[in-house]
Design a protein around this motif. Structure first.
Motif, mmCIF file in Angstrom:
data_model
loop_
_atom_site.group_PDB
_atom_site.id
_atom_site.type_symbol
_atom_site.label_atom_id
_atom_site.label_comp_id
_atom_site.label_asym_id
_atom_site.label_seq_id
_atom_site.Cartn_x
_atom_site.Cartn_y
_atom_site.Cartn_z
ATOM 1 N N TYR A 197 0.796 -1.220 0.000
ATOM 2 C CA TYR A 197 0.000 0.000 0.000
ATOM 3 C C TYR A 197 0.831 1.275 0.000
ATOM 4 O O TYR A 197 1.825 1.406 0.735
ATOM 5 C CB TYR A 197 -0.913 0.019 1.233
ATOM 6 N N ALA A 198 0.392 2.208 -0.832
ATOM 7 C CA ALA A 198 0.893 3.573 -0.813
ATOM 8 C C ALA A 198 -0.317 4.465 -1.022
ATOM 9 O O ALA A 198 -1.026 4.335 -2.029
ATOM 10 C CB ALA A 198 1.931 3.807 -1.905
ATOM 11 N N GLY A 199 -0.596 5.344 -0.066
ATOM 12 C CA GLY A 199 -1.768 6.180 -0.196
ATOM 13 C C GLY A 199 -2.128 6.846 1.113
ATOM 14 O O GLY A 199 -1.353 6.852 2.070
ATOM 15 N N PRO A 200 -3.337 7.404 1.195
ATOM 16 C CA PRO A 200 -3.747 8.141 2.382
ATOM 17 C C PRO A 200 -4.098 7.239 3.551
ATOM 18 O O PRO A 200 -4.537 6.099 3.364
ATOM 19 C CB PRO A 200 -4.986 8.904 1.895
ATOM 20 N N VAL A 201 -3.862 7.758 4.748
ATOM 21 C CA VAL A 201 -4.320 7.121 5.983
ATOM 22 C C VAL A 201 -4.978 8.196 6.836
ATOM 23 O O VAL A 201 -4.667 9.380 6.710
ATOM 24 C CB VAL A 201 -3.172 6.466 6.774
ATOM 25 N N VAL A 202 -5.898 7.767 7.677
ATOM 26 C CA VAL A 202 -6.519 8.692 8.618
ATOM 27 C C VAL A 202 -5.914 8.436 9.995
ATOM 28 O O VAL A 202 -5.779 7.289 10.428
ATOM 29 C CB VAL A 202 -8.051 8.533 8.641
ATOM 30 N N VAL A 203 -5.498 9.501 10.660
ATOM 31 C CA VAL A 203 -4.830 9.403 11.958
ATOM 32 C C VAL A 203 -5.834 9.728 13.058
ATOM 33 O O VAL A 203 -6.435 10.811 13.071
ATOM 34 C CB VAL A 203 -3.628 10.355 12.042
ATOM 35 N N CYS A 204 -6.002 8.795 13.980
ATOM 36 C CA CYS A 204 -6.941 8.957 15.093
ATOM 37 C C CYS A 204 -6.187 9.023 16.415
ATOM 38 O O CYS A 204 -5.246 8.254 16.634
ATOM 39 C CB CYS A 204 -7.919 7.789 15.156
ATOM 40 N N ALA A 205 -6.611 9.922 17.277
ATOM 41 C CA ALA A 205 -6.156 9.898 18.666
ATOM 42 C C ALA A 205 -6.910 8.788 19.388
ATOM 43 O O ALA A 205 -8.085 8.528 19.095
ATOM 44 C CB ALA A 205 -6.422 11.236 19.332
ATOM 45 N N VAL A 206 -6.233 8.122 20.319
ATOM 46 C CA VAL A 206 -6.825 7.002 21.043
ATOM 47 C C VAL A 206 -6.777 7.277 22.539
ATOM 48 O O VAL A 206 -5.717 7.606 23.077
ATOM 49 C CB VAL A 206 -6.085 5.690 20.741
ATOM 50 N N TYR A 207 -7.916 7.108 23.205
ATOM 51 C CA TYR A 207 -8.004 7.340 24.652
ATOM 52 C C TYR A 207 -8.514 6.067 25.323
ATOM 53 O O TYR A 207 -9.552 5.524 24.952
ATOM 54 C CB TYR A 207 -8.936 8.515 24.944
ATOM 55 N N PHE A 208 -7.761 5.613 26.311
ATOM 56 C CA PHE A 208 -7.995 4.336 26.991
ATOM 57 C C PHE A 208 -8.562 4.563 28.389
ATOM 58 O O PHE A 208 -8.030 5.374 29.160
ATOM 59 C CB PHE A 208 -6.663 3.582 27.067
ATOM 60 N N THR A 209 -9.658 3.853 28.712
ATOM 61 C CA THR A 209 -10.249 3.933 30.045
ATOM 62 C C THR A 209 -10.483 2.525 30.580
ATOM 63 O O THR A 209 -11.325 1.789 30.051
ATOM 64 C CB THR A 209 -11.593 4.692 30.022
ATOM 65 N N PRO A 210 -9.761 2.103 31.624
ATOM 66 C CA PRO A 210 -10.020 0.782 32.204
ATOM 67 C C PRO A 210 -11.346 0.780 32.952
ATOM 68 O O PRO A 210 -11.735 1.792 33.553
ATOM 69 C CB PRO A 210 -8.836 0.596 33.158
ATOM 70 N N VAL A 211 -12.039 -0.357 32.917
ATOM 71 C CA VAL A 211 -13.352 -0.451 33.556
ATOM 72 C C VAL A 211 -13.358 -1.490 34.677
ATOM 73 O O VAL A 211 -13.765 -1.211 35.801
ATOM 74 C CB VAL A 211 -14.443 -0.778 32.516
ATOM 75 N N ALA A 212 -12.911 -2.693 34.375
ATOM 76 C CA ALA A 212 -12.923 -3.762 35.382
ATOM 77 C C ALA A 212 -11.923 -4.829 34.980
ATOM 78 O O ALA A 212 -11.461 -4.890 33.838
ATOM 79 C CB ALA A 212 -14.319 -4.366 35.517
ATOM 80 N N GLY A 213 -11.557 -5.677 35.968
ATOM 81 C CA GLY A 213 -10.621 -6.753 35.708
ATOM 82 C C GLY A 213 -9.162 -6.328 35.751
ATOM 83 O O GLY A 213 -8.292 -7.085 35.361
ATOM 84 N N TYR A 214 -8.888 -5.136 36.242
ATOM 85 C CA TYR A 214 -7.513 -4.633 36.296
ATOM 86 C C TYR A 214 -7.153 -4.265 37.733
ATOM 87 O O TYR A 214 -8.020 -4.148 38.606
ATOM 88 C CB TYR A 214 -7.340 -3.411 35.390
ATOM 89 N N ALA B 193 -3.292 6.094 16.193
ATOM 90 C CA ALA B 193 -3.433 4.953 15.295
ATOM 91 C C ALA B 193 -3.665 5.490 13.886
ATOM 92 O O ALA B 193 -4.539 6.330 13.682
ATOM 93 C CB ALA B 193 -4.594 4.068 15.723
ATOM 94 N N TRP B 194 -2.848 5.014 12.933
ATOM 95 C CA TRP B 194 -2.954 5.427 11.531
ATOM 96 C C TRP B 194 -3.636 4.290 10.775
ATOM 97 O O TRP B 194 -3.085 3.190 10.678
ATOM 98 C CB TRP B 194 -1.572 5.687 10.948
ATOM 99 N N PHE B 195 -4.807 4.552 10.209
ATOM 100 C CA PHE B 195 -5.611 3.501 9.601
ATOM 101 C C PHE B 195 -5.557 3.535 8.075
ATOM 102 O O PHE B 195 -5.724 4.588 7.459
ATOM 103 C CB PHE B 195 -7.070 3.630 10.046
ATOM 104 N N ALA B 196 -5.346 2.350 7.478
ATOM 105 C CA ALA B 196 -5.324 2.177 6.028
ATOM 106 C C ALA B 196 -6.394 1.148 5.646
ATOM 107 O O ALA B 196 -6.793 0.315 6.463
ATOM 108 C CB ALA B 196 -3.947 1.718 5.557
ATOM 109 N N PRO B 197 -6.851 1.178 4.395
ATOM 110 C CA PRO B 197 -7.971 0.314 4.003
ATOM 111 C C PRO B 197 -7.545 -1.072 3.529
ATOM 112 O O PRO B 197 -6.451 -1.258 2.985
ATOM 113 C CB PRO B 197 -8.602 1.093 2.843
ATOM 114 N N ILE B 198 -8.427 -2.053 3.724
ATOM 115 C CA ILE B 198 -8.325 -3.340 3.051
ATOM 116 C C ILE B 198 -9.068 -3.204 1.733
ATOM 117 O O ILE B 198 -10.257 -2.886 1.712
ATOM 118 C CB ILE B 198 -8.924 -4.475 3.892
ATOM 119 N N ALA B 199 -8.385 -3.421 0.625
ATOM 120 C CA ALA B 199 -8.976 -3.232 -0.698
ATOM 121 C C ALA B 199 -10.253 -4.054 -0.852
ATOM 122 O O ALA B 199 -10.342 -5.190 -0.389
ATOM 123 C CB ALA B 199 -7.968 -3.636 -1.780
#
Length: 284
Positions: free
Chosen positions: A204-221, A239-245
């Motif tokens: 792949y060569a092309g555009p990606v969309v960049v997302c900020a990621v925020y993590f919140t633990p809830v239980a089991g930790y 996270a930089w996301f690219a497509p599956i053709a």
């Protein structure tokens, strides 16, 4: 392979497992009329130093999907903390939504651990960890409610974008979801940051969309775990996301996770995806 925040405070192998699985997202529903396959290879670096490699194969059919991954430590790190892991998920595609049915992950280092999860309609039916971990009174208890309305980490890394417009767009980041990885329930929220252009060594060569990621633990930790606190406080995970053709599914091409030792980066060196023609029913 587990996703960000998966099993807590151990490093560096859990860091490898985390980035290889991608960021866990709730797959959004949209018409499932396309099919495609992805064969990707990744390299993991910490503060610019190679520490691991991995592979990820995803197959999207008309009514079902599967994903499998493997990874291990490499380079200088292998001399200090050798380890490897594999993982996989399978499920159905129902009204356009990815509906996981089974998930498993195995990690080999000084000790080996296998996690298995079975799901139905977004709810956990059964799960196990072998060998069974000791009970820790400091761990936030999991309830039945925490096991409902979730995806497994592998399915969660397959981001489905609804609609008919280009899926590599800011809209892809306007989502979030609940994840259960066999030990822990947590929430992840995404926000749009920017668009970028990438080029893999192969594929792949092309555009990606960049997302900020925020993590919140809830239980089991365990609240006092340094890694959990660190991830929950971070505002610079990307996270930089690219497509599956041939599909409306995006997967991480690159992930950037700040750590106390420097920036942890997973990046695809190979990202080869191919569209598959729709299955034609045989005539009588």
């Amino acid at each position: 392979m587990t996703s960000i925040g998966g099993h807590g405070a151990r490093a560096p192998l859990p860091t490898l497992r985390a980035v290889l699985a991608g960021v866990a997202l709730l797959a959004a529903a949209s018409p499932a009329s396309a099919q495609g396959k992805l064969d990707a290879r990744y390299e993991v670096t910490l503060a610019g130093i190679p520490v691991g490699k991995g592979a990820w194969v995803v197959d999207i059919a008309d009514d079902q999907y599967s994903a499998s991954a493997s990874g291990g430590t490499s380079g200088l790190l292998k001399a200090f903390a050798s380890g490897s892991g594999t993982g996989g998920s399978q499920g159905r595609i129902v009204n356009g939504a990815l509906v996981p049915q089974v998930y498993s992950a195995t990690v080999h280092s000084k000790k080996s651990e296998t996690i298995r999860i079975s799901l139905a309609a977004g709810n956990i039916k059964e799960f196990s960890i072998e060998p069974e971990p000791p009970i820790d009174p400091d761990r936030i208890p999991l309830t039945d409610a925490h096991r409902r309305g979730v995806v497994d980490p592998m399915t969660g890394s397959l981001l489905r974008v609804p609609g008919s417009a280009d899926p590599v767009s800011p809209e892809a980041c306007r989502t979030g979801g609940a994840v259960f990885d066999g030990r822990m329930r947590y929430e992840l929220k995404l926000d749009y940051k920017r668009m970028e252009h990438v080029r893999a060594e192969k594929g792949y060569a092309g555009p990606v969309v960049v997302c900020a990621v925020y993590f919140t633990p809830v239980a089991g930790y365990i609240p006092d775990r340094a890694a959990i606190k660190w991830l929950a406080e971070q505002r610079h995970i990307e996270a930089w996301f690219a497509p599956i053709a041939g599909t409306r599914i995006l997967v991480p091409f690159r992930m950037m996770v700040p750590t106390p030792l420097g920036m942890g980066v997973l990046e695809a060196t190979q990202f080869v995806s191919t569209a598959s023609p729709p299955r034609v029913a045989k005539s009588q």
